[in-house]
Design a protein around this motif. Structure first.
Motif, short mmCIF file in Angstrom:
data_model
loop_
_atom_site.label_atom_id
_atom_site.label_comp_id
_atom_site.label_asym_id
_atom_site.label_seq_id
_atom_site.Cartn_x
_atom_site.Cartn_y
_atom_site.Cartn_z
N THR A 77 6.41 2.79 7.74
CA THR A 77 6.53 1.78 8.77
C THR A 77 5.76 0.52 8.37
N ARG A 78 6.03 -0.57 9.05
CA ARG A 78 5.31 -1.82 8.80
C ARG A 78 3.81 -1.61 8.97
N VAL A 79 3.43 -0.94 10.02
CA VAL A 79 2.01 -0.69 10.30
C VAL A 79 1.38 0.14 9.17
N GLU A 80 2.11 1.13 8.68
CA GLU A 80 1.60 1.96 7.58
C GLU A 80 1.46 1.18 6.28
N LEU A 81 2.35 0.24 6.04
CA LEU A 81 2.35 -0.51 4.79
C LEU A 81 1.28 -1.60 4.73
N ILE A 82 1.10 -2.33 5.82
CA ILE A 82 0.18 -3.46 5.81
C ILE A 82 -1.25 -2.97 5.58
N GLY A 83 -1.90 -3.61 4.60
CA GLY A 83 -3.28 -3.28 4.25
C GLY A 83 -3.40 -2.27 3.13
N THR A 84 -2.27 -1.69 2.71
CA THR A 84 -2.33 -0.70 1.63
C THR A 84 -2.15 -1.36 0.27
N ASP A 85 -2.47 -0.61 -0.76
CA ASP A 85 -2.36 -1.08 -2.13
C ASP A 85 -0.89 -1.17 -2.54
N PHE A 86 -0.46 -2.35 -2.91
CA PHE A 86 0.92 -2.59 -3.34
C PHE A 86 1.36 -1.59 -4.41
N CYS A 87 0.49 -1.27 -5.33
CA CYS A 87 0.84 -0.44 -6.49
C CYS A 87 1.15 1.01 -6.15
N GLU A 88 0.65 1.51 -5.05
CA GLU A 88 0.80 2.93 -4.74
C GLU A 88 2.23 3.35 -4.41
N TYR A 89 3.12 2.40 -4.23
CA TYR A 89 4.50 2.74 -3.88
C TYR A 89 5.43 2.82 -5.09
N ALA B 250 -4.68 -11.46 -3.02
CA ALA B 250 -5.26 -11.45 -4.37
C ALA B 250 -5.84 -10.10 -4.77
N GLU B 251 -6.16 -9.27 -3.81
CA GLU B 251 -6.70 -7.93 -4.09
C GLU B 251 -5.60 -6.89 -4.26
N GLY B 252 -4.34 -7.31 -4.15
CA GLY B 252 -3.23 -6.38 -4.31
C GLY B 252 -2.87 -5.62 -3.05
N ARG B 253 -3.37 -6.05 -1.92
CA ARG B 253 -3.07 -5.41 -0.64
C ARG B 253 -1.88 -6.07 0.02
N ILE B 254 -1.03 -5.27 0.62
CA ILE B 254 0.15 -5.78 1.31
C ILE B 254 -0.28 -6.45 2.60
N THR B 255 0.20 -7.68 2.81
CA THR B 255 -0.17 -8.42 4.03
C THR B 255 1.00 -8.58 4.99
N VAL C 142 -3.96 -21.10 -3.93
CA VAL C 142 -3.12 -19.89 -3.94
C VAL C 142 -3.63 -18.92 -2.88
N MET C 143 -2.70 -18.49 -2.02
CA MET C 143 -3.04 -17.57 -0.94
C MET C 143 -2.63 -16.12 -1.26
N GLY C 144 -1.60 -15.97 -2.07
CA GLY C 144 -1.12 -14.63 -2.37
C GLY C 144 0.19 -14.68 -3.12
N VAL C 145 0.87 -13.54 -3.12
CA VAL C 145 2.15 -13.40 -3.82
C VAL C 145 3.24 -13.13 -2.80
N LEU C 146 4.35 -13.80 -2.96
CA LEU C 146 5.53 -13.57 -2.14
C LEU C 146 6.58 -12.93 -3.03
N ARG C 147 6.93 -11.70 -2.68
CA ARG C 147 7.99 -11.01 -3.44
C ARG C 147 9.31 -11.52 -2.93
N ARG C 148 10.09 -12.03 -3.86
CA ARG C 148 11.43 -12.52 -3.50
C ARG C 148 12.40 -11.39 -3.64
N ARG C 149 13.49 -11.51 -3.02
CA ARG C 149 14.51 -10.46 -3.06
C ARG C 149 14.97 -10.22 -4.50
N GLY C 150 15.00 -8.96 -4.88
CA GLY C 150 15.47 -8.56 -6.20
C GLY C 150 16.54 -7.52 -6.05
N THR C 151 16.88 -6.84 -7.14
CA THR C 151 17.90 -5.81 -7.07
C THR C 151 17.28 -4.45 -7.20
#
Length: 95
Positions: free
Chosen positions: A23-35, A5-10, A86-95
């Protein structure tokens, strides 16, 4: 990819690792928006998922750490625990 809910990648999948160059380790815990090239628009997209329960074909551009850009259509929905909260957001596969 899952986002709290805070926009952090889990959690992330291999496709997210590949498109960001992190890497997975680098991504987890970071702000989704920064990418994304437009972080405000990315934030609006994930907040829309929390508000409406899902988003479909929301256009964004991901920036790889080497500078390459990839256009994507963001498709996501909320995911819930056994009690329906609601626990969070699940990004589904897109194009």
């Amino acid at each position: 990819m899952t986002i709290n809910a805070e926009g952090r990648i889990t959690d992330v999948n291999e496709a997210t690792i590949k498109v960001t160059g992190a890497t997975r380790v680098e991504l987890i815990g970071t702000d989704f928006c920064e990418y994304f090239t437009e972080p405000e628009k990315a934030g609006e997209g994930y907040r829309r998922v929390f508000a409406e329960g899902f988003v479909t074909d929301y256009p964004l551009t991901i920036r790889h750490r080497d500078g390459r850009l990839t256009d994507v259509l963001y498709n996501a929905s909320v995911y819930r625990d056994a009690k329906g909260s609601v626990m969070g957001v699940l990004r589904r596969r897109g194009t």
